[in-house]
Design a protein around this motif. Structure first.
Motif, PDB file in Angstrom:
ATOM      1  N   THR A 170       0.850  -1.197   0.000  1.00 29.44           N
ATOM      2  CA  THR A 170       0.000   0.000   0.000  1.00 29.44           C
ATOM      3  C   THR A 170       0.877   1.235   0.000  1.00 29.44           C
ATOM      4  OG1 THR A 170      -1.805  -1.095   1.197  1.00 29.44           O
ATOM      5  CG2 THR A 170      -1.752   1.304   1.257  1.00 29.44           C
ATOM      6  N   TYR A 229       0.630   5.091   0.880  1.00 30.69           N
ATOM      7  CA  TYR A 229      -0.159   6.129   1.521  1.00 30.69           C
ATOM      8  C   TYR A 229       0.367   7.487   1.076  1.00 30.69           C
ATOM      9  CZ  TYR A 229      -1.922   2.481   4.648  1.00 30.69           C
ATOM     10  OH  TYR A 229      -2.514   1.348   5.153  1.00 30.69           O
ATOM     11  N   CYS A 232      -2.400  -0.977  -3.671  1.00 33.65           N
ATOM     12  CA  CYS A 232      -3.356   0.037  -3.207  1.00 33.65           C
ATOM     13  C   CYS A 232      -2.646   1.384  -3.110  1.00 33.65           C
ATOM     14  CB  CYS A 232      -3.923  -0.349  -1.836  1.00 33.65           C
ATOM     15  SG  CYS A 232      -5.022   0.906  -1.117  1.00 33.65           S
ATOM     16  N   SER A 285      -3.555   4.959  -1.605  1.00 30.06           N
ATOM     17  CA  SER A 285      -4.538   5.586  -0.729  1.00 30.06           C
ATOM     18  C   SER A 285      -4.134   7.018  -0.418  1.00 30.06           C
ATOM     19  CB  SER A 285      -4.663   4.780   0.578  1.00 30.06           C
ATOM     20  OG  SER A 285      -5.583   5.390   1.460  1.00 30.06           O
ATOM     21  N   GLU A 304      -7.872   5.171  -3.931  1.00 30.22           N
ATOM     22  CA  GLU A 304      -8.846   5.861  -3.091  1.00 30.22           C
ATOM     23  C   GLU A 304      -8.295   7.196  -2.635  1.00 30.22           C
ATOM     24  OE1 GLU A 304     -12.137   4.943   0.284  1.00 30.22           O
ATOM     25  OE2 GLU A 304     -10.351   3.686   0.311  1.00 30.22           O
ATOM     26  N   PRO A 335     -11.891   9.454   2.265  1.00 29.54           N
ATOM     27  CA  PRO A 335     -11.556   8.024   2.160  1.00 29.54           C
ATOM     28  C   PRO A 335     -12.131   7.228   3.315  1.00 29.54           C
ATOM     29  CG  PRO A 335      -9.625   9.381   1.757  1.00 29.54           C
ATOM     30  CD  PRO A 335     -10.687  10.296   2.272  1.00 29.54           C
ATOM     31  N   HIS A 389      -5.903   6.005   5.745  1.00 31.56           N
ATOM     32  CA  HIS A 389      -5.235   7.005   4.929  1.00 31.56           C
ATOM     33  C   HIS A 389      -4.392   7.899   5.835  1.00 31.56           C
ATOM     34  CE1 HIS A 389      -8.983   8.894   6.311  1.00 31.56           C
ATOM     35  NE2 HIS A 389      -8.323  10.037   6.268  1.00 31.56           N
TER      36      HIS A 389
END
Length: 309
Positions: free
Chosen positions: A54, A56, A74, A76, A104, A282, A286
């Motif tokens: 992920t 961030y 992902c 985010s 997202e 979100p 996050h």
């Protein structure tokens, strides 16, 4: 529920001067470890990511075009203030299909989001201008769009099984190529034009449920919707047809009382209906805050990230 992640990075990652100049960061989360990148290194972070990781993104502006050509990644962001300044490619013509990616909380300012051979990918709480598919390189299937704002056009050429919920679209178009199984639920839509060769009047390839549509010019299937049209074409069930515009240029409802347009199934039409009303905040973890302190004595950077659910 909040979780605080602490990371100490050596100066080989970023110089003190460059960190002080950065107002936004990318935190690559891999199996419990966090690596930080500057706002100009988003592509570098994506290149370093592997399946299951992920990224961030804090609030701020991230420059340059970005390509995501790996599966199960992902990205985010923190919402509309996490800005991608360039274009975004999800897949590319020289790669095989990519699957199970999630985006997202991103505000994509580049002209286009290009999708190539995607499968089972999700996009939520994002703003973008135009989304186009490189259909000649392979169809995009099972694309989920939720709580997003498409500010120019979603071109469904080469997309099969697209589903959108609680989102705003200034324009939907099909053009050439497949657009099978497209469904839109609790959406605000500016215009859906009748296009040359438009033959999807009876094959139900587009289904709209509990939507507000400001300019209806197609022959698709529509259930429990508010339609602005002078000619009620297509397959319409429990729809309210009017010549009064219901949406403004920002795709927000301008009807005096939206409750006057509750469908026969008891649900409000448009983005205010459904179980997940429209929002750009979100819903997955996050970056809600971050700080970077310089430890000049030990020549280290002490970085604190607040990851909020």
């Amino acid at each position: 529920m909040k979780k605080i992640l602490f990371a100490i990075l050596f100066l080989t990652m970023m110089s003190i001067q460059s960190v002080k100049a950065q107002s936004s960061i990318v935190a690559l989360h891999h199996e419990g470890n966090v690596t930080l990148y500057s706002s100009t290194q988003l592509q570098t972070a994506l290149d370093a990511a592997v399946e299951g990781d992920t990224l961030y993104l804090s609030e701020g502006t991230f420059s340059g075009d970005v390509k995501l050509v790996k599966s199960n990644i992902c990205i985010s962001g923190a919402g509309k203030n996490t800005i991608l300044a360039g274009n975004l490619w999800l897949g590319e013509s020289t790669t095989a299909s990519i699957e199970n990616n999630t985006l997202e909380g991103l505000n994509i300012l580049g002209s286009n989001v290009w999708v190539y051979s995607l499968k089972n990918c999700k996009m939520s709480q994002c703003q973008f201008n135009t989304m186009r598919s490189g259909s000649s390189e392979g169809y995009t299937t099972e694309l989920l769009i939720s709580n997003c704002f498409c500010k120019e056009e979603l071109t469904m050429q080469g997309m099969i099984g697209i589903a959108a919920f609680n989102s705003k679209f200034v324009k939907l178009s099909k053009r050439a190529g497949a657009a099978g199984g497209a469904s839109f639920t609790n959406c605000n839509i500016g215009t859906i034009p009748f296009e040359s060769g438009d033959n999807y009047g009876n094959d139900n390839t587009r289904i709209f449920t509990n939507c507000i549509i400001n300019d209806w010019g197609t022959k698709a299937t529509c259930v429990n919707c508010y339609l602005r049209t002078s000619e009620a074409a297509g397959s319409l069930t429990d729809c309210y047809v009017s010549t009064t515009a219901a949406l403004d240029d920002n795709m927000d409802c301008v009807l005096d009382n939206l409750s006057d347009y509750v469908g026969n199934d008891g649900k409000v039409v448009g983005i205010t209906g459904g179980d997940n009303p429209y929002t750009l905040t979100p819903s997955v973890p996050h970056v809600s805050a971050h700080s970077i302190e310089v430890d000049a004595v030990n020549q280290k950077l002490n970085v604190t990230l607040t990851i909020e659910n």
